[in-house]
Scaffold this motif. Structure first.
Motif, PDB file in Angstrom:
ATOM      1  N   LEU A 232       0.840  -1.199   0.000  1.00  0.00           N
ATOM      2  CA  LEU A 232       0.000   0.000   0.000  1.00  0.00           C
ATOM      3  C   LEU A 232       0.878   1.253   0.000  1.00  0.00           C
ATOM      4  CD1 LEU A 232      -2.978   0.978   0.217  1.00  0.00           C
ATOM      5  CD2 LEU A 232      -2.683   0.927   2.686  1.00  0.00           C
ATOM      6  N   ASP A 233       1.876   1.265   0.864  1.00  0.00           N
ATOM      7  CA  ASP A 233       2.806   2.388   0.916  1.00  0.00           C
ATOM      8  C   ASP A 233       3.533   2.542  -0.419  1.00  0.00           C
ATOM      9  OD1 ASP A 233       3.994   4.522   2.415  1.00  0.00           O
ATOM     10  OD2 ASP A 233       5.802   3.297   2.630  1.00  0.00           O
ATOM     11  N   GLY A 234       3.949   1.424  -0.997  1.00  0.00           N
ATOM     12  CA  GLY A 234       4.624   1.454  -2.295  1.00  0.00           C
ATOM     13  C   GLY A 234       3.723   1.983  -3.398  1.00  0.00           C
ATOM     14  N   ALA A 235       2.450   1.633  -3.348  1.00  0.00           N
ATOM     15  CA  ALA A 235       1.504   2.115  -4.358  1.00  0.00           C
ATOM     16  C   ALA A 235       1.355   3.630  -4.269  1.00  0.00           C
ATOM     17  CB  ALA A 235       0.148   1.429  -4.185  1.00  0.00           C
ATOM     18  N   TYR A 236       1.268   4.162  -3.054  1.00  0.00           N
ATOM     19  CA  TYR A 236       1.182   5.610  -2.872  1.00  0.00           C
ATOM     20  C   TYR A 236       2.470   6.287  -3.360  1.00  0.00           C
ATOM     21  CZ  TYR A 236      -3.224   5.587  -0.255  1.00  0.00           C
ATOM     22  OH  TYR A 236      -4.537   5.466   0.122  1.00  0.00           O
ATOM     23  N   ASP A 237       3.616   5.709  -3.036  1.00  0.00           N
ATOM     24  CA  ASP A 237       4.889   6.285  -3.491  1.00  0.00           C
ATOM     25  C   ASP A 237       4.983   6.276  -5.014  1.00  0.00           C
ATOM     26  OD1 ASP A 237       6.116   7.165  -1.197  1.00  0.00           O
ATOM     27  OD2 ASP A 237       7.338   5.371  -0.922  1.00  0.00           O
TER      28      ASP A 237
ATOM     29  N   ASP B  82      -5.583  24.842  -4.879  1.00  0.00           N
ATOM     30  CA  ASP B  82      -5.612  24.637  -6.328  1.00  0.00           C
ATOM     31  C   ASP B  82      -4.562  23.613  -6.750  1.00  0.00           C
ATOM     32  OD1 ASP B  82      -7.639  26.512  -6.543  1.00  0.00           O
ATOM     33  OD2 ASP B  82      -6.311  28.126  -7.250  1.00  0.00           O
ATOM     34  N   TYR B  83      -3.361  23.742  -6.195  1.00  0.00           N
ATOM     35  CA  TYR B  83      -2.276  22.813  -6.505  1.00  0.00           C
ATOM     36  C   TYR B  83      -2.637  21.392  -6.079  1.00  0.00           C
ATOM     37  CZ  TYR B  83       2.398  20.724  -6.502  1.00  0.00           C
ATOM     38  OH  TYR B  83       3.476  19.903  -6.726  1.00  0.00           O
ATOM     39  N   VAL B  84      -3.167  21.269  -4.876  1.00  0.00           N
ATOM     40  CA  VAL B  84      -3.542  19.951  -4.363  1.00  0.00           C
ATOM     41  C   VAL B  84      -4.627  19.325  -5.239  1.00  0.00           C
ATOM     42  CG1 VAL B  84      -4.664  18.744  -2.447  1.00  0.00           C
ATOM     43  CG2 VAL B  84      -2.878  20.407  -1.977  1.00  0.00           C
ATOM     44  N   HIS B  85      -5.636  20.087  -5.557  1.00  0.00           N
ATOM     45  CA  HIS B  85      -6.738  19.526  -6.348  1.00  0.00           C
ATOM     46  C   HIS B  85      -6.286  19.168  -7.754  1.00  0.00           C
ATOM     47  CE1 HIS B  85      -9.706  21.486  -3.352  1.00  0.00           C
ATOM     48  NE2 HIS B  85      -9.160  20.392  -2.883  1.00  0.00           N
ATOM     49  N   GLN B  86      -5.363  19.942  -8.304  1.00  0.00           N
ATOM     50  CA  GLN B  86      -4.817  19.612  -9.618  1.00  0.00           C
ATOM     51  C   GLN B  86      -3.999  18.323  -9.535  1.00  0.00           C
ATOM     52  OE1 GLN B  86      -1.454  21.916 -10.581  1.00  0.00           O
ATOM     53  NE2 GLN B  86      -0.969  20.630 -12.311  1.00  0.00           N
ATOM     54  N   LYS B  87      -3.140  18.220  -8.530  1.00  0.00           N
ATOM     55  CA  LYS B  87      -2.255  17.063  -8.387  1.00  0.00           C
ATOM     56  C   LYS B  87      -2.998  15.808  -7.934  1.00  0.00           C
ATOM     57  CE  LYS B  87       1.994  18.353  -9.343  1.00  0.00           C
ATOM     58  NZ  LYS B  87       2.750  17.696 -10.402  1.00  0.00           N
ATOM     59  N   LEU B  88      -3.964  15.971  -7.026  1.00  0.00           N
ATOM     60  CA  LEU B  88      -4.554  14.801  -6.368  1.00  0.00           C
ATOM     61  C   LEU B  88      -5.936  14.397  -6.876  1.00  0.00           C
ATOM     62  CD1 LEU B  88      -3.440  15.370  -2.667  1.00  0.00           C
ATOM     63  CD2 LEU B  88      -2.221  14.284  -4.537  1.00  0.00           C
ATOM     64  N   ARG B  89      -6.467  15.067  -7.871  1.00  0.00           N
ATOM     65  CA  ARG B  89      -7.810  14.728  -8.365  1.00  0.00           C
ATOM     66  C   ARG B  89      -7.897  13.246  -8.759  1.00  0.00           C
ATOM     67  NH1 ARG B  89      -8.451  18.007 -12.832  1.00  0.00           N
ATOM     68  NH2 ARG B  89      -8.578  19.681 -11.327  1.00  0.00           N
ATOM     69  N   ALA B  90      -6.994  12.788  -9.611  1.00  0.00           N
ATOM     70  CA  ALA B  90      -7.010  11.390 -10.052  1.00  0.00           C
ATOM     71  C   ALA B  90      -6.730  10.442  -8.881  1.00  0.00           C
ATOM     72  CB  ALA B  90      -5.986  11.178 -11.165  1.00  0.00           C
ATOM     73  N   PHE B  91      -5.883  10.885  -7.980  1.00  0.00           N
ATOM     74  CA  PHE B  91      -5.550  10.118  -6.787  1.00  0.00           C
ATOM     75  C   PHE B  91      -6.799   9.853  -5.946  1.00  0.00           C
ATOM     76  CE2 PHE B  91      -4.538  10.764  -2.240  1.00  0.00           C
ATOM     77  CZ  PHE B  91      -3.696   9.707  -2.001  1.00  0.00           C
ATOM     78  N   TYR B  92      -7.584  10.908  -5.694  1.00  0.00           N
ATOM     79  CA  TYR B  92      -8.813  10.765  -4.917  1.00  0.00           C
ATOM     80  C   TYR B  92      -9.816   9.859  -5.633  1.00  0.00           C
ATOM     81  CZ  TYR B  92      -7.406  14.599  -1.790  1.00  0.00           C
ATOM     82  OH  TYR B  92      -6.760  15.388  -0.869  1.00  0.00           O
ATOM     83  N   GLN B  93      -9.920   9.977  -6.938  1.00  0.00           N
ATOM     84  CA  GLN B  93     -10.841   9.130  -7.701  1.00  0.00           C
ATOM     85  C   GLN B  93     -10.428   7.672  -7.607  1.00  0.00           C
ATOM     86  OE1 GLN B  93     -10.617  11.034 -11.545  1.00  0.00           O
ATOM     87  NE2 GLN B  93     -12.180  12.558 -11.027  1.00  0.00           N
ATOM     88  N   ALA B  94      -9.131   7.408  -7.700  1.00  0.00           N
ATOM     89  CA  ALA B  94      -8.641   6.034  -7.598  1.00  0.00           C
ATOM     90  C   ALA B  94      -8.888   5.462  -6.204  1.00  0.00           C
ATOM     91  CB  ALA B  94      -7.146   5.987  -7.932  1.00  0.00           C
ATOM     92  N   GLU B  95      -8.644   6.261  -5.170  1.00  0.00           N
ATOM     93  CA  GLU B  95      -8.906   5.815  -3.796  1.00  0.00           C
ATOM     94  C   GLU B  95     -10.377   5.447  -3.619  1.00  0.00           C
ATOM     95  OE1 GLU B  95      -6.196   7.586  -0.236  1.00  0.00           O
ATOM     96  OE2 GLU B  95      -7.777   8.879  -0.991  1.00  0.00           O
TER      97      GLU B  95
END
Length: 151
Positions: free
Chosen positions: A17-22, A98-111
């Motif tokens: 899990l940690d590796g996947a996040y990294d 704005d930076y977080v939402h740009q960077k993490l949008r796909a991340f949140y969707q995948a989670e």
């Protein structure tokens, strides 16, 4: 299945899990530690460096370095905490959000997608169970670290 095998499976899952996040952080062009700091701060609540270190088990130097980097980039602000002399609240600025939402949008969707699939076969309490196991493991490791070795 014995306790040792279950513990190994949990440790393997946690490591993966940690590796996947990294791995995702690298694809986003940021470090894993920065990913986590942004993730933590994106809940909208103020957090102190001390709180982040205690709750997420981050080294103080890592949080301090990341805080300075993010402050220099204009992503966070630091605010004094009433009654605390050395502790500051960290919050995202508008540019930081704005930076977080740009960077993490796909991340949140995948989670969210992974959690929904998981909840189709696991009880919703599995998250609470994992939190309980984690706290018990931290306590057990603490007890092990603090025990006196015979000479």
């Amino acid at each position: 299945m014995d306790g040792n095998e279950s513990a190994r499976r949990l440790a393997k899952a946690a490591c993966a899990l940690d590796g996947a996040y990294d791995r995702l952080a690298k694809r986003l062009g940021i470090t894993g530690n920065l990913l986590w700091l942004l993730y933590i701060l994106d809940d909208g609540a103020p957090h102190s460096q001390k709180q982040i270190c205690e709750e997420w088990l981050f080294p103080k130097t890592t949080v301090n370095t990341l805080t300075k980097e993010c402050q220099g980039a204009g992503y966070i602000t630091l605010h004094t905490i009433p009654g605390k002399k050395r502790e500051l609240h960290i919050q995202l600025t508008d540019a930081g959000r704005d930076y977080v939402h740009q960077k993490l949008r796909a991340f949140y969707q995948a989670e969210e997608a992974a959690l929904q699939v998981t909840l189709e076969t696991c009880p919703p309490e599995f998250v609470s169970y994992l939190e309980t196991y984690t706290q018990n493991l931290i306590a057990a490791f603490g007890a092990y670290e603090n025990r006196k070795e015979p000479k």
